[in-house]
Design an enzyme around this catalytic site. Structure first.
Site, PDB file in Angstrom:
ATOM      1  N   GLU A 150       0.892  -1.160   0.000  1.00  0.00           N
ATOM      2  CA  GLU A 150       0.000   0.000   0.000  1.00  0.00           C
ATOM      3  C   GLU A 150       0.925   1.203   0.000  1.00  0.00           C
ATOM      4  OE1 GLU A 150      -1.318   2.796   0.406  1.00  0.00           O
ATOM      5  OE2 GLU A 150      -2.978   2.750   1.841  1.00  0.00           O
TER       6      GLU A 150
ATOM      7  N   GLU B  66       4.361   8.550  -3.991  1.00  0.00           N
ATOM      8  CA  GLU B  66       5.133   8.118  -2.820  1.00  0.00           C
ATOM      9  C   GLU B  66       6.232   7.131  -3.197  1.00  0.00           C
ATOM     10  OE1 GLU B  66       2.557   6.708   0.245  1.00  0.00           O
ATOM     11  OE2 GLU B  66       1.657   8.677   0.598  1.00  0.00           O
TER      12      GLU B  66
END
Length: 695
Positions: A144, A153
């Site tokens: 995730e 990210e």
């Protein structure tokens, strides 16, 4: 151990050295994280659990041991799901040490310590082998690593490394695939967040028009994504020009590349218009067949709008085209998505890049200075015609032909308005190199470079020579300063007014003449979830995470308000708005604190999630600009907030637990104090229970 940290004070403008606990940054990161929001994301958690069960079953059906690599484990939730689903062992990687320590405790409390190993490293530092962190490669990859932009990210580099070094070829992956979607729209409102519109000013000499410099017109804008709660943008604020287009997909079960790439989709515009903005979102499929899907689609593109999951850790993206382009209904065009390892951007072309032989451009970067100085809400604020008219009308009441005007706000157009309305001389303080360069360009584009004097120095260093020996008769501010985070940080204007007091002439006018701090108690539709304890998540005990967040909040922020753009987060007022502090800019900053305490009556039933605070600036006795509520709440209490400003939210921790009863509070008591020495505003709010609320 204590450490000294230097910080610029946004209210006073001074640099302060503060003694902090050595772990203060950890506490701050935890307190402001989205961990609670993710744990409350029922749709996400349920879909991950379904995908993990299916992946473990596929591996077991092949007669293999299920060895799981969980990158970015956080609380360890997904690893615990995997073990519960039958995985033989999990390697849970978490780079943030406080989070890794919490994961170890959570795993132990849930009885999985013998099957889950938490590794406190970045995944690219994990080793495989007899003496490594993992004895062998995993055959199930769970991650995730996604943000609103999907790849912001570092998901692509992490996947690329994992496939090369940490997992077996043809491993199972949860999620299995991600797809990025885009939709082309025309939107004056969203376009106003990226470009400077002409401003028309009626003067005694006829109409004057403030225009943007050519560099700003041509600038591609800021490279960072604009992520918002797109469902809160009214359908009346944009016109859809294209169908929803699947732009590109990433198969996480195969080798992933973080190299730059471009993907084009041909389409025919649904209507004619001006292409300005690309709205974008993504979905993830947890299984190879695509039966288990978690989507970020906004309501109009969602397969089942009634089942729309609210979440704040994943939203939707707004991308601005480098220039607006006219499109004709039915005339085919190509929308092109580019990405590198961390960013996505878009362009509109007549033919596909493969056919025209163009090399895809590098990531757009602002070269006009405006997008470095003004964020998206600030662009919107400057382009707000009603707001500008309010300042113009206020200026007309205070200006005189012989006025000597000093403007103090970062990158403000007030100085140009004052000049066009007929003052004798205008000075503006721009104490940063970026604001100085930008205002110089804007003045030049409007042939005002020799009409308005830019002073590039801090206000307290101002000398009579800087003002050509003249006394200031009109001190102007919006106020707006780029360093401000909370609404009252713009009280820096008051400190500037105090610093230049010696340069003000007799009877000098200060605009705004005063400010006031206001408060209303609200019930949020969803925002409360980001600060709410979770307790159990999909059957796993995560109280340790709740406790860690609470300790982090108690460390600093439990008595602090935090900034949020509340136009994106619907709420209902439970009280009438109330003025609690006033600040008289006609006088210097006082030496003694300004204190207020009192009671707020709750007039509507509901769960009191918190108090919202904002500033109002009184330009003159008859003209006020609000940074918070724009009008009185409707009968149901629905609030309408200024869309260009963030408001301050003080959460009531006692009401954030959804398992707690709504309570019977009828009043909120408060204590608020402004500290002139530091510029801080401290506050405390307490819910008072009543014997019979009538709710």
């Amino acid at each position: 151990m204590k450490v000294f940290c230097g910080r610029a004070n946004p209210t006073t403008g001074s640099v302060e050295w503060l003694e902090e606990d050595e772990h203060y940054d950890y506490h701050q990161e935890i307190a402001r994280s989205s961990y609670a929001d993710m744990l409350h994301d029922k749709d996400r958690n349920m879909k991950y659990y379904q995908g993990i069960r299916a992946a473990v079953s596929r591996v077991k059906d092949r007669g293999q041991k299920a060895l799981v690599l969980d990158i970015g484990t956080g609380t360890g939730l997904l690893s615990m799901m995997a073990v519960t689903a039958g995985a033989d062992f999990c390697y849970a990687i978490e780079v943030f040490k406080p989070m890794a320590d919490a994961a170890v405790k959570i795993v132990e409390k849930n009885g999985f310590s013998d099957k889950i190993k938490v590794i406190n490293k970045h995944s690219t530092e994990v080793t495989v082998g007899p003496d490594g962190d993992m004895p062998c490669r995993a055959n199930i990859l769970i991650t995730e690593l996604f943000d609103t932009e999907l790849i912001g990210e570092g998901a692509l580099p992490s996947y690329e490394h994992a496939h090369r070094h940490l997992v077996q070829a043809n491993c199972e992956a949860v999620p299995h695939r991600a797809t990025v979607y885009a939709q082309l729209v025309e939107s004056r409102r969203m376009w106003s967040w990226n470009k400077l519109f002409p401003i028309r000013v009626q003067t005694s000499r006829g109409e004057r028009v403030i225009i943007p410099p050519l560099e700003l017109e041509r600038c591609p804008g800021a490279p960072s994504v604009c992520d918002i709660q797109l469902n809160q943008v009214s359908p009346a604020d944009f016109t859809i020009l294209s169908d929803v287009l699947p732009m590109f997909s990433v198969d996480f079960s195969k080798q992933v590349s973080s190299s730059a790439a471009c993907h084009s989709r041909q389409f025919e515009p649904l209507v004619s218009g001006r292409a300005q903005v690309v709205l974008s979102w993504w979905d993830i499929e947890m299984d190879p067949e695509g039966k288990i899907k978690c989507t970020m689609a906004p309501s109009w593109a969602h397969s089942d709008p009634e089942e729309l999951q609210w979440r704040d850790h994943w939203m939707q993206c707004v991308y601005f085209l480098p220039q607006e382009e006219p499109v004709v209904q039915g005339l085919a065009l190509c929308l092109v998505a580019y990405h590198d390892d961390y960013c996505v951007w878009y362009s509109l072309q007549k033919t596909s890049p493969e056919k025209n032989g163009r090399v895809h451009p590098v990531r757009p970067v602002c070269d006009c200075q405006a997008h470095l100085l003004w964020n998206r809400p600030r662009f919107g604020e400057i382009n707000d015609r009603n707001r500008t008219d309010q300042y113009i009308q206020a200026l007309r009441t205070v200006l005189k032909p012989d006025s000597v005007c000093l403007c103090v706000s970062d990158g403000s157009l007030l100085s140009m308005l004052a000049y066009h309305l007929g003052v004798e001389q205008v000075f503006t303080i721009e104490n940063s190199a970026v604001s100085h360069r930008l205002m110089k360009k804007i003045f030049k584009a409007n042939h005002l470079e020799d009409k308005i004097n830019i002073i590039e120095k801090r206000p307290e260093l101002l000398t009579p020579a800087d003002l050509e020996g003249k006394k200031v008769s009109l001190l102007l501010g919006e106020p707006f300063f780029t360093t401000s985070l909370l609404p009252w940080h713009n009280l820096y204007f008051w400190y500037v007014r105090t610093a230049v007091d010696q340069h003000l002439g007799p009877g000098a006018v200060v605009m705004p003449q005063a400010a006031s701090l206001h408060v209303v108690v609200v019930e949020f539709r969803d925002l409360w979830r980001i600060r709410s304890p979770c307790g159990d998540c999909e059957g796993f005990d995560v109280h340790i995470m709740d406790d860690m967040i609470k300790r982090a909040l108690d460390f600093r922020e439990s008595k602090e308000a935090e900034p949020h753009p509340l136009w994106e987060y619907p709420c209902s007022s439970l009280s009438e708005p109330q003025q609690i502090l006033t600040f008289d800019f006609r006088q210097p900053v006082p030496l003694q604190p300004i204190h207020a305490e009192g009671t707020i009556e709750l007039r509507r039933c509901g769960r009191s999630h918190g108090a919202v605070l904002w500033m109002e600036y009184h330009l003159t006795a008859d003209s006020t600009v609000s940074t918070g509520l724009l009008k009185s709440a409707e009968d149901e209490g629905d609030c309408c907030w200024n869309p260009h400003c963030k408001q301050a939210v003080y959460f009531f921790n006692t009401t954030l637990d959804p398992r707690a009863p709504p309570g019977s509070s009828q009043t909120v008591t408060y204590t608020v104090e402004f500290h002139p020495h530091t510029g801080d505003i401290t506050m405390d709010f307490t819910l008072s229970d009543a014997l019979d609320s009538g709710c």
